[in-house]
Motif scaffolding. Structure first.
Motif, PDB file in Angstrom:
ATOM      1  N   ALA A  64       0.831  -1.207   0.000  1.00 35.28           N
ATOM      2  CA  ALA A  64       0.000   0.000   0.000  1.00 35.28           C
ATOM      3  C   ALA A  64       0.860   1.250   0.000  1.00 35.28           C
ATOM      4  CB  ALA A  64      -0.924  -0.009   1.216  1.00 35.28           C
ATOM      5  N   ALA A  65       1.966   1.233   0.728  1.00 42.24           N
ATOM      6  CA  ALA A  65       2.842   2.399   0.818  1.00 42.24           C
ATOM      7  C   ALA A  65       3.334   2.845  -0.550  1.00 42.24           C
ATOM      8  CB  ALA A  65       4.033   2.088   1.718  1.00 42.24           C
ATOM      9  N   MET A  66       3.400   1.915  -1.500  1.00 36.10           N
ATOM     10  CA  MET A  66       3.845   2.235  -2.853  1.00 36.10           C
ATOM     11  C   MET A  66       2.680   2.342  -3.819  1.00 36.10           C
ATOM     12  SD  MET A  66       7.365   0.006  -3.029  1.00 36.10           S
ATOM     13  CE  MET A  66       8.029   0.969  -4.391  1.00 36.10           C
ATOM     14  N   ALA A  67       1.447   2.361  -3.265  1.00 37.99           N
ATOM     15  CA  ALA A  67       0.231   2.497  -4.071  1.00 37.99           C
ATOM     16  C   ALA A  67       0.159   1.430  -5.152  1.00 37.99           C
ATOM     17  CB  ALA A  67       0.134   3.903  -4.679  1.00 37.99           C
ATOM     18  N   CYS A  68       0.402   0.185  -4.739  1.00 37.60           N
ATOM     19  CA  CYS A  68       0.367  -0.945  -5.660  1.00 37.60           C
ATOM     20  C   CYS A  68      -0.657  -1.979  -5.206  1.00 37.60           C
ATOM     21  CB  CYS A  68       1.755  -1.580  -5.774  1.00 37.60           C
ATOM     22  SG  CYS A  68       2.957  -0.493  -6.604  1.00 37.60           S
ATOM     23  N   GLU A  69      -0.890  -2.989  -6.047  1.00 35.54           N
ATOM     24  CA  GLU A  69      -1.887  -4.018  -5.780  1.00 35.54           C
ATOM     25  C   GLU A  69      -1.207  -5.334  -5.427  1.00 35.54           C
ATOM     26  OE1 GLU A  69      -3.614  -4.055  -9.646  1.00 35.54           O
ATOM     27  OE2 GLU A  69      -5.245  -2.690  -9.090  1.00 35.54           O
ATOM     28  N   PRO A  70      -1.553  -5.968  -4.307  1.00 36.09           N
ATOM     29  CA  PRO A  70      -0.991  -7.281  -3.999  1.00 36.09           C
ATOM     30  C   PRO A  70      -1.566  -8.345  -4.926  1.00 36.09           C
ATOM     31  CG  PRO A  70      -2.688  -6.710  -2.405  1.00 36.09           C
ATOM     32  CD  PRO A  70      -2.515  -5.506  -3.289  1.00 36.09           C
ATOM     33  N   VAL A  71      -0.735  -9.320  -5.273  1.00 35.48           N
ATOM     34  CA  VAL A  71      -1.148 -10.367  -6.212  1.00 35.48           C
ATOM     35  C   VAL A  71      -1.012 -11.760  -5.602  1.00 35.48           C
ATOM     36  CG1 VAL A  71      -0.650 -11.422  -8.449  1.00 35.48           C
ATOM     37  CG2 VAL A  71      -0.586  -8.939  -8.196  1.00 35.48           C
ATOM     38  N   GLY A  72       0.021 -11.978  -4.808  1.00 34.01           N
ATOM     39  CA  GLY A  72       0.226 -13.286  -4.197  1.00 34.01           C
ATOM     40  C   GLY A  72       1.232 -13.187  -3.075  1.00 34.01           C
ATOM     41  N   ALA A  73       1.199 -14.168  -2.155  1.00 33.87           N
ATOM     42  CA  ALA A  73       2.078 -14.138  -0.987  1.00 33.87           C
ATOM     43  C   ALA A  73       2.718 -15.494  -0.745  1.00 33.87           C
ATOM     44  CB  ALA A  73       1.300 -13.705   0.252  1.00 33.87           C
ATOM     45  N   LEU A  74       3.937 -15.482  -0.221  1.00 31.85           N
ATOM     46  CA  LEU A  74       4.655 -16.670   0.226  1.00 31.85           C
ATOM     47  C   LEU A  74       4.760 -16.612   1.741  1.00 31.85           C
ATOM     48  CD1 LEU A  74       7.544 -16.527  -2.405  1.00 31.85           C
ATOM     49  CD2 LEU A  74       5.524 -17.984  -2.504  1.00 31.85           C
ATOM     50  N   LEU A  75       4.412 -17.712   2.401  1.00 27.94           N
ATOM     51  CA  LEU A  75       4.379 -17.767   3.863  1.00 27.94           C
ATOM     52  C   LEU A  75       5.355 -18.835   4.347  1.00 27.94           C
ATOM     53  CD1 LEU A  75       2.943 -17.058   6.615  1.00 27.94           C
ATOM     54  CD2 LEU A  75       1.345 -18.903   6.080  1.00 27.94           C
TER      55      LEU A  75
ATOM     56  N   VAL B 162      -4.456  -0.532   1.518  1.00 25.14           N
ATOM     57  CA  VAL B 162      -4.253  -0.808   0.095  1.00 25.14           C
ATOM     58  C   VAL B 162      -5.261  -0.037  -0.751  1.00 25.14           C
ATOM     59  CG1 VAL B 162      -4.286  -2.588  -1.690  1.00 25.14           C
ATOM     60  CG2 VAL B 162      -3.262  -3.078   0.542  1.00 25.14           C
ATOM     61  N   ARG B 163      -6.526  -0.156  -0.425  1.00 28.53           N
ATOM     62  CA  ARG B 163      -7.562   0.488  -1.239  1.00 28.53           C
ATOM     63  C   ARG B 163      -7.446   2.003  -1.187  1.00 28.53           C
ATOM     64  NH1 ARG B 163     -10.157  -3.661   1.782  1.00 28.53           N
ATOM     65  NH2 ARG B 163     -10.619  -5.486   0.476  1.00 28.53           N
ATOM     66  N   GLU B 164      -7.175   2.530   0.001  1.00 20.46           N
ATOM     67  CA  GLU B 164      -7.040   3.989   0.142  1.00 20.46           C
ATOM     68  C   GLU B 164      -5.844   4.510  -0.649  1.00 20.46           C
ATOM     69  OE1 GLU B 164      -9.388   2.362   3.476  1.00 20.46           O
ATOM     70  OE2 GLU B 164      -7.440   1.828   2.609  1.00 20.46           O
ATOM     71  N   ALA B 165      -4.733   3.772  -0.617  1.00 18.66           N
ATOM     72  CA  ALA B 165      -3.543   4.203  -1.342  1.00 18.66           C
ATOM     73  C   ALA B 165      -3.785   4.229  -2.846  1.00 18.66           C
ATOM     74  CB  ALA B 165      -2.373   3.275  -1.016  1.00 18.66           C
ATOM     75  N   LEU B 166      -4.464   3.202  -3.354  1.00 20.63           N
ATOM     76  CA  LEU B 166      -4.753   3.165  -4.789  1.00 20.63           C
ATOM     77  C   LEU B 166      -5.646   4.332  -5.195  1.00 20.63           C
ATOM     78  CD1 LEU B 166      -5.349  -0.667  -5.218  1.00 20.63           C
ATOM     79  CD2 LEU B 166      -3.434   0.646  -6.162  1.00 20.63           C
ATOM     80  N   GLU B 167      -6.667   4.610  -4.397  1.00 22.92           N
ATOM     81  CA  GLU B 167      -7.559   5.722  -4.723  1.00 22.92           C
ATOM     82  C   GLU B 167      -6.837   7.058  -4.656  1.00 22.92           C
ATOM     83  OE1 GLU B 167     -11.840   7.701  -3.392  1.00 22.92           O
ATOM     84  OE2 GLU B 167     -11.272   5.704  -2.677  1.00 22.92           O
ATOM     85  N   LEU B 168      -6.022   7.246  -3.643  1.00 23.31           N
ATOM     86  CA  LEU B 168      -5.279   8.497  -3.514  1.00 23.31           C
ATOM     87  C   LEU B 168      -4.343   8.700  -4.706  1.00 23.31           C
ATOM     88  CD1 LEU B 168      -4.415   8.369   0.292  1.00 23.31           C
ATOM     89  CD2 LEU B 168      -5.682  10.212  -0.832  1.00 23.31           C
ATOM     90  N   HIS B 169      -3.601   7.655  -5.050  1.00 24.14           N
ATOM     91  CA  HIS B 169      -2.606   7.781  -6.106  1.00 24.14           C
ATOM     92  C   HIS B 169      -3.250   7.980  -7.477  1.00 24.14           C
ATOM     93  CE1 HIS B 169       1.420   7.737  -7.468  1.00 24.14           C
ATOM     94  NE2 HIS B 169       1.412   6.533  -8.018  1.00 24.14           N
ATOM     95  N   GLN B 170      -4.448   7.421  -7.655  1.00 24.66           N
ATOM     96  CA  GLN B 170      -5.129   7.529  -8.937  1.00 24.66           C
ATOM     97  C   GLN B 170      -5.845   8.865  -9.109  1.00 24.66           C
ATOM     98  OE1 GLN B 170      -7.676   4.081  -8.956  1.00 24.66           O
ATOM     99  NE2 GLN B 170      -5.971   2.653  -9.193  1.00 24.66           N
ATOM    100  N   ASN B 171      -6.271   9.477  -8.011  1.00 23.82           N
ATOM    101  CA  ASN B 171      -7.123  10.668  -8.113  1.00 23.82           C
ATOM    102  C   ASN B 171      -6.491  11.965  -7.633  1.00 23.82           C
ATOM    103  OD1 ASN B 171      -9.689   9.389  -9.056  1.00 23.82           O
ATOM    104  ND2 ASN B 171      -9.440   8.245  -7.151  1.00 23.82           N
ATOM    105  N   PHE B 172      -5.327  11.861  -7.001  1.00 25.18           N
ATOM    106  CA  PHE B 172      -4.637  13.062  -6.518  1.00 25.18           C
ATOM    107  C   PHE B 172      -3.154  12.937  -6.852  1.00 25.18           C
ATOM    108  CE2 PHE B 172      -8.328  12.262  -3.887  1.00 25.18           C
ATOM    109  CZ  PHE B 172      -8.964  13.495  -3.886  1.00 25.18           C
TER     110      PHE B 172
END
Length: 305
Positions: free
Chosen positions: A74-85, A177-187
């Motif tokens: 989210a800090a980089m205004a990106c979308e997560p796709v998959g994770a390794l645990l 995540v969602r807030e970061a994407l909206e911020l980066h896309q609209n401001f």
């Protein structure tokens, strides 16, 4: 224990995009657009540093392990796709139940953010619990949001409320995540990061990358109820806890003053956004206290040893 855990994983259902391969083979596979940038982050949490095993559930451990990585995405205004645990567990009969619970906590959060767990590893040893998560993400725009790019005159803003995370927020926070994407896309955001160690430590990191200074106003900080509770116990001002407690995992970002004005009138999401200061041309970083007195902003946040 490992074979029993692998059998448990084989029985779990995971939502994967068409053409992808998850747990069950020697490696995972994800579909990837030719023009999309890959972003990768990883973090490790362990007993007695990031949680106390006797005070939390395995599900809470798994959730936090994934959530802090989603916060980095989210800090980089990106979308997560998959994770390794990856799990390192104490030896003994309880390890299997612990592994299952950690996975369940991570998987539930992963589902809500469209970030399936696609692989990982597990092992046991005569020590304490440690959990490592790596998240893969994609950049939906031409460039991710970076720590570099803040400009003198920019407003400094944060999402949510700050301080007192040790009272429970560090286990239950929602990655922005969602807030970061909206911020980066609209401001037009110039720089950003998430707050993991406290503003007093994290903001200097952003300023160093951007080669700027900053001034924070304690009178503007969005202080959580938990910070006020901590203040009553410690005797330190609630605003001090908002600056220094760390593990808020809120967004910290800068944007031009006119964009901040537009954001203040157009932001309709439930998560509040607050201007807390201004980017300046040079260091040192300064703090305006409740009496309006300017003083150096001391790095008193949480530091991993």
């Amino acid at each position: 224990m490992e074979q029993a855990f692998l059998q448990f994983l084989a029985n779990q259902t995971t939502s994967l995009a068409a053409g992808s391969v998850g747990i069950g083979d020697d490696a995972a596979m994800l579909s990837w657009g030719a023009e999309q940038k890959l972003v990768v982050c990883t973090d490790l949490i362990s007993d007695e540093t990031d949680f106390l095993l006797h005070e939390v559930t395995p599900q809470q451990i798994g959730r936090k392990a994934l959530a802090i990585n989603l916060s980095d995405i989210a800090a980089m205004a990106c979308e997560p796709v998959g994770a390794l645990l990856t799990l390192l567990l104490p030896q003994g009969e309880s390890s299997l139940d612990l592994a299952k619970g950690i996975y369940e906590g991570a998987a539930e959060l992963a589902e809500s953010y469209g970030c399936p767990i696609i692989g990982g590893d597990t092992n046991s040893w005569p020590g304490k619990v440690a959990v490592s998560v790596t998240v893969l993400g994609r950049c939906p725009g031409p460039q991710p949001l970076l720590r570099q790019g803040a400009q003198p005159g920019d407003a400094i803003a944060v999402t949510g409320k700050l301080g007192g995370s040790i009272l429970g927020h560090h286990l239950s926070f929602e990655p922005r995540v969602r807030e970061a994407l909206e911020l980066h896309q609209n401001f037009h955001l110039n720089a950003g990061m998430d707050i993991s160690d406290g503003i007093s430590i994290d903001l200097p990191r952003l300023c160093q990358q951007s080669r700027v200074g900053a001034e924070i106003d304690a009178r503007l900080l969005p202080i959580s109820d938990a910070a006020h509770q901590r203040s009553e116990k410690t005797g330190k001002p609630a605003w001090w806890h908002a600056l220094n407690d760390g593990e808020d995992f809120e967004l910290l970002f800068t944007l031009p003053a006119e964009q901040m004005d537009r954001l203040a009138t157009q932001w309709t999401e439930s998560v509040p956004i607050t201007k807390i200061g201004t980017v300046r041309e040079a260091s040192p970083l300064m703090l305006i206290d409740l009496e309006g007195t300017r003083q150096p902003l001391l790095p008193e946040g949480f530091s991993h040893q």
